[in-house]
Write a protein that holds these residues in place. Structure first.
Motif, PDB file in Angstrom:
ATOM      1  N   LEU A  98       0.825  -0.755   0.019  1.00  0.00           N
ATOM      2  CA  LEU A  98       0.153   0.174  -0.493  1.00  0.00           C
ATOM      3  C   LEU A  98       1.051   0.990   0.213  1.00  0.00           C
ATOM      4  CD1 LEU A  98      -3.308  -0.087  -0.261  1.00  0.00           C
ATOM      5  CD2 LEU A  98      -2.985   0.623   2.839  1.00  0.00           C
ATOM      6  N   ILE A  99       0.283   2.374  -0.680  1.00  0.00           N
ATOM      7  CA  ILE A  99       1.568   3.152  -1.306  1.00  0.00           C
ATOM      8  C   ILE A  99       0.711   4.534  -1.128  1.00  0.00           C
ATOM      9  CG2 ILE A  99       3.677   4.342  -3.073  1.00  0.00           C
ATOM     10  CD1 ILE A  99       4.238   1.222  -3.873  1.00  0.00           C
ATOM     11  N   GLY A 100       1.372   5.802  -0.614  1.00  0.00           N
ATOM     12  CA  GLY A 100       0.787   6.813  -0.450  1.00  0.00           C
ATOM     13  C   GLY A 100       1.851   7.116  -1.107  1.00  0.00           C
ATOM     14  N   GLY A 101       0.631   9.048  -1.601  1.00  0.00           N
ATOM     15  CA  GLY A 101       1.026   9.435  -2.590  1.00  0.00           C
ATOM     16  C   GLY A 101       3.033  10.255  -2.293  1.00  0.00           C
ATOM     17  N   ASP A 102       3.559  10.077  -1.609  1.00  0.00           N
ATOM     18  CA  ASP A 102       4.902  10.535  -0.437  1.00  0.00           C
ATOM     19  C   ASP A 102       5.668   9.200  -1.405  1.00  0.00           C
ATOM     20  OD1 ASP A 102       4.458   8.669   1.414  1.00  0.00           O
ATOM     21  OD2 ASP A 102       5.074  10.483   2.653  1.00  0.00           O
ATOM     22  N   GLY A 103       5.523   8.184  -1.328  1.00  0.00           N
ATOM     23  CA  GLY A 103       5.647   6.568  -2.109  1.00  0.00           C
ATOM     24  C   GLY A 103       6.163   5.771  -0.360  1.00  0.00           C
ATOM     25  N   HIS A 104       5.741   6.674   0.671  1.00  0.00           N
ATOM     26  CA  HIS A 104       6.103   5.685   1.816  1.00  0.00           C
ATOM     27  C   HIS A 104       4.924   4.881   1.763  1.00  0.00           C
ATOM     28  CE1 HIS A 104       7.194   9.143   4.813  1.00  0.00           C
ATOM     29  NE2 HIS A 104       8.108   8.709   3.360  1.00  0.00           N
ATOM     30  N   THR A 105       5.102   3.710   2.136  1.00  0.00           N
ATOM     31  CA  THR A 105       4.316   2.399   2.253  1.00  0.00           C
ATOM     32  C   THR A 105       3.471   2.462   3.525  1.00  0.00           C
ATOM     33  OG1 THR A 105       3.881  -0.153   2.318  1.00  0.00           O
ATOM     34  CG2 THR A 105       5.652   0.820   2.802  1.00  0.00           C
ATOM     35  N   LEU A 106       2.416   1.492   3.813  1.00  0.00           N
ATOM     36  CA  LEU A 106       1.976   1.307   4.834  1.00  0.00           C
ATOM     37  C   LEU A 106       2.083  -0.427   5.750  1.00  0.00           C
ATOM     38  CD1 LEU A 106      -0.716   2.502   6.853  1.00  0.00           C
ATOM     39  CD2 LEU A 106      -1.673   0.942   5.914  1.00  0.00           C
ATOM     40  N   LEU A 107       2.355   0.012   6.941  1.00  0.00           N
ATOM     41  CA  LEU A 107       2.088  -1.524   7.696  1.00  0.00           C
ATOM     42  C   LEU A 107       1.288  -1.473   9.001  1.00  0.00           C
ATOM     43  CD1 LEU A 107       5.777  -1.767   8.059  1.00  0.00           C
ATOM     44  CD2 LEU A 107       4.952  -2.334   5.958  1.00  0.00           C
ATOM     45  N   VAL A 108       0.865  -3.032   8.994  1.00  0.00           N
ATOM     46  CA  VAL A 108      -0.141  -2.671  10.275  1.00  0.00           C
ATOM     47  C   VAL A 108       0.326  -3.496  11.268  1.00  0.00           C
ATOM     48  CG1 VAL A 108      -1.968  -2.439   8.445  1.00  0.00           C
ATOM     49  CG2 VAL A 108      -1.453  -5.167   9.214  1.00  0.00           C
ATOM     50  N   ARG A 109       0.204  -3.540  12.295  1.00  0.00           N
ATOM     51  CA  ARG A 109       0.381  -4.398  13.302  1.00  0.00           C
ATOM     52  C   ARG A 109      -0.737  -5.447  14.218  1.00  0.00           C
ATOM     53  NH1 ARG A 109       1.021  -3.991  18.933  1.00  0.00           N
ATOM     54  NH2 ARG A 109       0.986  -1.738  18.919  1.00  0.00           N
ATOM     55  N   LYS A 110      -0.691  -6.084  14.433  1.00  0.00           N
ATOM     56  CA  LYS A 110      -2.104  -6.710  14.948  1.00  0.00           C
ATOM     57  C   LYS A 110      -2.169  -6.388  15.778  1.00  0.00           C
ATOM     58  CE  LYS A 110      -2.954  -9.679  11.235  1.00  0.00           C
ATOM     59  NZ  LYS A 110      -3.341 -11.027  10.410  1.00  0.00           N
ATOM     60  N   ARG A 111      -3.103  -6.565  16.824  1.00  0.00           N
ATOM     61  CA  ARG A 111      -3.733  -6.691  18.143  1.00  0.00           C
ATOM     62  C   ARG A 111      -2.966  -7.941  19.290  1.00  0.00           C
ATOM     63  NH1 ARG A 111      -8.427  -5.868  18.383  1.00  0.00           N
ATOM     64  NH2 ARG A 111      -8.316  -3.907  17.937  1.00  0.00           N
ATOM     65  N   GLY A 112      -1.640  -7.811  20.347  1.00  0.00           N
ATOM     66  CA  GLY A 112      -1.484  -9.491  20.923  1.00  0.00           C
ATOM     67  C   GLY A 112      -0.364  -9.328  20.323  1.00  0.00           C
ATOM     68  N   THR A 113       0.501  -8.443  18.857  1.00  0.00           N
ATOM     69  CA  THR A 113       1.340  -9.335  18.478  1.00  0.00           C
ATOM     70  C   THR A 113       2.535  -7.907  18.193  1.00  0.00           C
ATOM     71  OG1 THR A 113       0.634  -8.293  15.954  1.00  0.00           O
ATOM     72  CG2 THR A 113       0.291 -10.518  16.789  1.00  0.00           C
ATOM     73  N   GLN A 114       4.228  -7.919  18.021  1.00  0.00           N
ATOM     74  CA  GLN A 114       5.052  -6.962  17.911  1.00  0.00           C
ATOM     75  C   GLN A 114       5.113  -6.369  16.923  1.00  0.00           C
ATOM     76  OE1 GLN A 114       6.308  -5.422  20.453  1.00  0.00           O
ATOM     77  NE2 GLN A 114       4.294  -6.593  21.225  1.00  0.00           N
ATOM     78  N   ALA A 115       5.244  -7.582  15.665  1.00  0.00           N
ATOM     79  CA  ALA A 115       5.934  -7.282  14.529  1.00  0.00           C
ATOM     80  C   ALA A 115       4.568  -6.840  13.184  1.00  0.00           C
ATOM     81  CB  ALA A 115       6.389  -8.775  14.184  1.00  0.00           C
ATOM     82  N   PHE A 116       4.980  -5.982  12.636  1.00  0.00           N
ATOM     83  CA  PHE A 116       4.876  -5.354  11.505  1.00  0.00           C
ATOM     84  C   PHE A 116       4.609  -5.945  10.219  1.00  0.00           C
ATOM     85  CE2 PHE A 116       5.027  -1.728  14.361  1.00  0.00           C
ATOM     86  CZ  PHE A 116       3.985  -0.615  14.703  1.00  0.00           C
ATOM     87  N   MET A 117       3.351  -5.385   8.944  1.00  0.00           N
ATOM     88  CA  MET A 117       3.097  -6.386   7.884  1.00  0.00           C
ATOM     89  C   MET A 117       2.037  -5.720   7.679  1.00  0.00           C
ATOM     90  SD  MET A 117       0.951  -9.421   9.906  1.00  0.00           S
ATOM     91  CE  MET A 117       2.317 -10.229  11.138  1.00  0.00           C
ATOM     92  N   GLN A 118       2.297  -6.457   6.333  1.00  0.00           N
ATOM     93  CA  GLN A 118       1.202  -5.825   5.066  1.00  0.00           C
ATOM     94  C   GLN A 118       0.589  -5.444   5.334  1.00  0.00           C
ATOM     95  OE1 GLN A 118       5.072  -5.341   3.684  1.00  0.00           O
ATOM     96  NE2 GLN A 118       3.250  -3.836   2.759  1.00  0.00           N
ATOM     97  N   PRO A 119      -0.210  -5.215   5.219  1.00  0.00           N
ATOM     98  CA  PRO A 119      -1.907  -5.557   4.899  1.00  0.00           C
ATOM     99  C   PRO A 119      -2.833  -6.283   3.945  1.00  0.00           C
ATOM    100  CG  PRO A 119      -1.691  -3.194   4.589  1.00  0.00           C
ATOM    101  CD  PRO A 119      -0.500  -3.928   4.690  1.00  0.00           C
ATOM    102  N   GLY A 120      -3.685  -6.697   4.933  1.00  0.00           N
ATOM    103  CA  GLY A 120      -4.500  -7.679   4.195  1.00  0.00           C
ATOM    104  C   GLY A 120      -4.361  -8.969   4.949  1.00  0.00           C
ATOM    105  N   GLY A 121      -4.791 -10.282   4.439  1.00  0.00           N
ATOM    106  CA  GLY A 121      -4.991 -11.929   5.397  1.00  0.00           C
ATOM    107  C   GLY A 121      -5.628 -12.482   4.249  1.00  0.00           C
ATOM    108  N   LYS A 122      -6.061 -14.057   4.965  1.00  0.00           N
ATOM    109  CA  LYS A 122      -6.227 -15.066   4.760  1.00  0.00           C
ATOM    110  C   LYS A 122      -6.955 -15.150   3.130  1.00  0.00           C
ATOM    111  CE  LYS A 122      -5.056 -17.859   8.154  1.00  0.00           C
ATOM    112  NZ  LYS A 122      -4.850 -16.931   9.852  1.00  0.00           N
TER     113      LYS A 122
END
Length: 135
Positions: A12-36
């Motif tokens: 997921l890319i914003g207008g400035d070229g940055h990318t969005l990462l997400v962290r699920k509740r109860g976890t530490q690692a950030f990752m790409q948004p999406g799912g099963k």
């Protein structure tokens, strides 16, 4: 029992070229948004559903550009492998964490944003995105 988790994920890319990462509740690692990917569901349709559920973001599946298949150890399920169908989606709207997403962060793809990253993001997707910017 399968030790493979099939997902659809977004670069997921914003207008400035940055990318969005997400962290699920109860976890530490950030990752790409999406799912099963549900049985009988196409990967782009799964991605559109997951982005809406997780980020209140509506996309048309046909606007998601397929980038390829990536595989890495799962961040939150020891002994499992994530098999991701990756799509690029460019947005210019705000997103809001929902469902199991506790936190979202926009990062400059040149670094890691000082975050703990999931193996798929750290080892494959961010390097892939960086390489695409210099190609």
């Amino acid at each position: 029992m399968s030790t493979t988790i099939r997902i659809a994920a977004a670069l997921l890319i914003g207008g400035d070229g940055h990318t969005l990462l997400v962290r699920k509740r109860g976890t530490q690692a950030f990752m790409q948004p999406g799912g099963k990917i549900d049985a009988g569901e196409q990967p782009a349709e799964a991605l559109a559903r997951e982005l809406f559920e997780e980020l209140n973001l509506r996309i048309n599946p046909s606007d998601a550009a397929y980038l390829g298949h990536f595989s890495a150890p799962a961040a939150n399920e020891p002994g499992f492998t994530v098999e991701a169908e990756l799509f690029q989606v460019t947005i210019d709207v705000a997103v809001t964490p929902a469902a199991e997403i506790e936190e979202v962060r926009w990062i400059d793809p040149a670094g890691d944003g000082g975050l703990q990253l999931a193996p798929l993001t750290r080892d494959l997707i961010l390097p892939f995105y960086r390489a695409s910017l210099t190609a």
